[in-house]
Design a protein around this motif. Sequence first.
Motif, PDB file in Angstrom:
ATOM      1  N   ASN A 107       0.830  -1.205   0.000  1.00 54.46           N
ATOM      2  CA  ASN A 107       0.000   0.000   0.000  1.00 54.46           C
ATOM      3  C   ASN A 107       0.866   1.259   0.000  1.00 54.46           C
ATOM      4  O   ASN A 107       1.906   1.319   0.640  1.00 54.46           O
ATOM      5  CB  ASN A 107      -0.933   0.011   1.225  1.00 54.46           C
ATOM      6  CG  ASN A 107      -0.155  -0.053   2.531  1.00 54.46           C
ATOM      7  OD1 ASN A 107       0.651  -0.953   2.720  1.00 54.46           O
ATOM      8  ND2 ASN A 107      -0.380   0.888   3.422  1.00 54.46           N
ATOM      9  N   ARG A 108       0.432   2.238  -0.779  1.00 54.83           N
ATOM     10  CA  ARG A 108       1.083   3.550  -0.878  1.00 54.83           C
ATOM     11  C   ARG A 108       2.591   3.442  -1.166  1.00 54.83           C
ATOM     12  O   ARG A 108       3.430   3.948  -0.415  1.00 54.83           O
ATOM     13  CB  ARG A 108       0.849   4.353   0.397  1.00 54.83           C
ATOM     14  CG  ARG A 108      -0.627   4.522   0.743  1.00 54.83           C
ATOM     15  CD  ARG A 108      -0.816   5.402   1.948  1.00 54.83           C
ATOM     16  NE  ARG A 108      -0.300   6.724   1.707  1.00 54.83           N
ATOM     17  CZ  ARG A 108      -0.081   7.626   2.688  1.00 54.83           C
ATOM     18  NH1 ARG A 108      -0.327   7.313   3.931  1.00 54.83           N
ATOM     19  NH2 ARG A 108       0.385   8.816   2.387  1.00 54.83           N
ATOM     20  N   PRO A 109       2.970   2.777  -2.253  1.00 56.78           N
ATOM     21  CA  PRO A 109       4.394   2.557  -2.520  1.00 56.78           C
ATOM     22  C   PRO A 109       5.194   3.847  -2.707  1.00 56.78           C
ATOM     23  O   PRO A 109       6.376   3.891  -2.340  1.00 56.78           O
ATOM     24  CB  PRO A 109       4.393   1.713  -3.796  1.00 56.78           C
ATOM     25  CG  PRO A 109       3.059   1.945  -4.423  1.00 56.78           C
ATOM     26  CD  PRO A 109       2.112   2.179  -3.292  1.00 56.78           C
ATOM     27  N   LEU A 110       4.579   4.884  -3.264  1.00 59.47           N
ATOM     28  CA  LEU A 110       5.314   6.134  -3.481  1.00 59.47           C
ATOM     29  C   LEU A 110       5.709   6.754  -2.145  1.00 59.47           C
ATOM     30  O   LEU A 110       6.882   7.107  -1.926  1.00 59.47           O
ATOM     31  CB  LEU A 110       4.456   7.107  -4.305  1.00 59.47           C
ATOM     32  CG  LEU A 110       5.183   8.313  -4.887  1.00 59.47           C
ATOM     33  CD1 LEU A 110       6.123   7.883  -5.999  1.00 59.47           C
ATOM     34  CD2 LEU A 110       4.174   9.323  -5.435  1.00 59.47           C
ATOM     35  N   ALA A 111       4.740   6.911  -1.247  1.00 60.07           N
ATOM     36  CA  ALA A 111       5.035   7.464   0.076  1.00 60.07           C
ATOM     37  C   ALA A 111       5.958   6.539   0.859  1.00 60.07           C
ATOM     38  O   ALA A 111       6.867   6.999   1.567  1.00 60.07           O
ATOM     39  CB  ALA A 111       3.736   7.689   0.845  1.00 60.07           C
ATOM     40  N   ARG A 112       5.735   5.231   0.726  1.00 61.07           N
ATOM     41  CA  ARG A 112       6.575   4.276   1.463  1.00 61.07           C
ATOM     42  C   ARG A 112       8.032   4.378   1.026  1.00 61.07           C
ATOM     43  O   ARG A 112       8.942   4.333   1.866  1.00 61.07           O
ATOM     44  CB  ARG A 112       6.040   2.857   1.247  1.00 61.07           C
ATOM     45  CG  ARG A 112       6.717   1.796   2.100  1.00 61.07           C
ATOM     46  CD  ARG A 112       6.062   0.434   1.877  1.00 61.07           C
ATOM     47  NE  ARG A 112       4.690   0.429   2.338  1.00 61.07           N
ATOM     48  CZ  ARG A 112       4.320   0.165   3.591  1.00 61.07           C
ATOM     49  NH1 ARG A 112       5.239  -0.117   4.504  1.00 61.07           N
ATOM     50  NH2 ARG A 112       3.044   0.173   3.928  1.00 61.07           N
ATOM     51  N   LEU A 113       8.273   4.532  -0.279  1.00 61.19           N
ATOM     52  CA  LEU A 113       9.652   4.625  -0.755  1.00 61.19           C
ATOM     53  C   LEU A 113      10.288   5.934  -0.305  1.00 61.19           C
ATOM     54  O   LEU A 113      11.438   5.956   0.147  1.00 61.19           O
ATOM     55  CB  LEU A 113       9.690   4.504  -2.279  1.00 61.19           C
ATOM     56  CG  LEU A 113      11.087   4.448  -2.899  1.00 61.19           C
ATOM     57  CD1 LEU A 113      11.887   3.262  -2.354  1.00 61.19           C
ATOM     58  CD2 LEU A 113      11.006   4.360  -4.419  1.00 61.19           C
ATOM     59  N   ARG A 114       9.549   7.030  -0.414  1.00 59.59           N
ATOM     60  CA  ARG A 114      10.095   8.329   0.023  1.00 59.59           C
ATOM     61  C   ARG A 114      10.463   8.300   1.508  1.00 59.59           C
ATOM     62  O   ARG A 114      11.557   8.720   1.898  1.00 59.59           O
ATOM     63  CB  ARG A 114       9.085   9.439  -0.249  1.00 59.59           C
ATOM     64  CG  ARG A 114       9.519  10.818   0.269  1.00 59.59           C
ATOM     65  CD  ARG A 114       8.506  11.891  -0.064  1.00 59.59           C
ATOM     66  NE  ARG A 114       7.184  11.571   0.423  1.00 59.59           N
ATOM     67  CZ  ARG A 114       6.791  11.719   1.700  1.00 59.59           C
ATOM     68  NH1 ARG A 114       7.642  12.181   2.615  1.00 59.59           N
ATOM     69  NH2 ARG A 114       5.557  11.414   2.061  1.00 59.59           N
ATOM     70  N   GLU A 115       9.577   7.775   2.330  1.00 61.31           N
ATOM     71  CA  GLU A 115       9.833   7.758   3.761  1.00 61.31           C
ATOM     72  C   GLU A 115      10.917   6.752   4.128  1.00 61.31           C
ATOM     73  O   GLU A 115      11.696   6.983   5.064  1.00 61.31           O
ATOM     74  CB  GLU A 115       8.535   7.470   4.516  1.00 61.31           C
ATOM     75  CG  GLU A 115       7.515   8.602   4.377  1.00 61.31           C
ATOM     76  CD  GLU A 115       6.245   8.360   5.159  1.00 61.31           C
ATOM     77  OE1 GLU A 115       6.188   7.376   5.928  1.00 61.31           O
ATOM     78  OE2 GLU A 115       5.298   9.175   5.022  1.00 61.31           O
ATOM     79  N   THR A 116      10.996   5.654   3.379  1.00 61.03           N
ATOM     80  CA  THR A 116      12.078   4.695   3.598  1.00 61.03           C
ATOM     81  C   THR A 116      13.432   5.354   3.388  1.00 61.03           C
ATOM     82  O   THR A 116      14.358   5.181   4.199  1.00 61.03           O
ATOM     83  CB  THR A 116      11.921   3.492   2.643  1.00 61.03           C
ATOM     84  OG1 THR A 116      10.728   2.772   2.988  1.00 61.03           O
ATOM     85  CG2 THR A 116      13.110   2.550   2.724  1.00 61.03           C
TER      86      THR A 116
END
Length: 327
Positions: free
Chosen positions: A106-115
């Motif tokens: 879920n929410r891969p764009l936000a997950r990658l940025r926050e990672t």
Amino acid sequence: MRITYGPWGESLEELTAAARKAEEAGAEVIWVPELHRSATVSAAAVAGAVTRAGVGTAVALAFTRSPMVTALEALDLDELTGGRFILGLGAGTRRLNENWHNVPWNRPLARLRETVEVIRAVVAGGPLAYDGSVQRLDARGLRRPHEPVRTRIPVYLAAVGPQMTRLAGRIADGWLSHELSSPAYLREQVLPNLSAGLDGRERAELDVVVSACCSIDPDPAQARRRAAGVLGFYAGVATYKDFFAFHDLAAEHAAAVAAFRAGEPVVVPDRMIDPLVLAGTPDQVAERLARYEGLADTVKLTPAVYGNAPEEIRRNQARIIELIGTL
């Protein structure tokens, strides 16, 4: 353009030997993937084999480790390489994350940025507290007792779609292409999205790395047939619909997806191979490689692997490394 290489080996010993030969030929970075091996373990093995070339992951899966573990592994690898490590991350696909690794998509764009934000905070030494929309970290009071070689390790992001590509332009130190990426796709689709994502950054701050699958043979027809397995592997993935449509290969892609879902062999005609793979004689491959001049900062050459016997891959790998020496 910088010439870099992604070696192949049936064993880690063979992988590191190929990395050493590629470095001797002039490859400036040695990249290792994550699919059938761990990217970070492979990178550690390569780190002990090369003395000048950088060592990078292309790519480590971004969501299958915690950001803390990824950051710690990056710090250790930077130490092993004497400050020559590049952390290449990719989101992967929904099926890979959910079915293979049992992790959320879920929410891969936000997950990658926050990672990436958490990794950079850990590498920099803290504070180790982060409260994002997807990622959380609360390790306040923790101090790593090991002095880092660097407090900022380059983070490269793999991206195909426009939103992920813009994210790479906005936050990454480099962008890594899919293994299939033509000069036309780079010029017309990728570079405009990277530029849109820069958001005030200078273009020179971003290393544009095109990954080029390579198949070299005295017989161009044999080179193309060897490359067919790579096209078949990716053409069966429905996610790449827009990519193949851009190259006027929508019908071939749809047929490949249908065959994959039916459990049948994926048929790859030559017209799918020529635009997307560097296949041919050494001179033909060098000429096709030159088409990336002015578009890419770095080219990552990799041998065609899928569907080929080990001896065939070894012959191709030797020819690629020989070509790197001539370049």
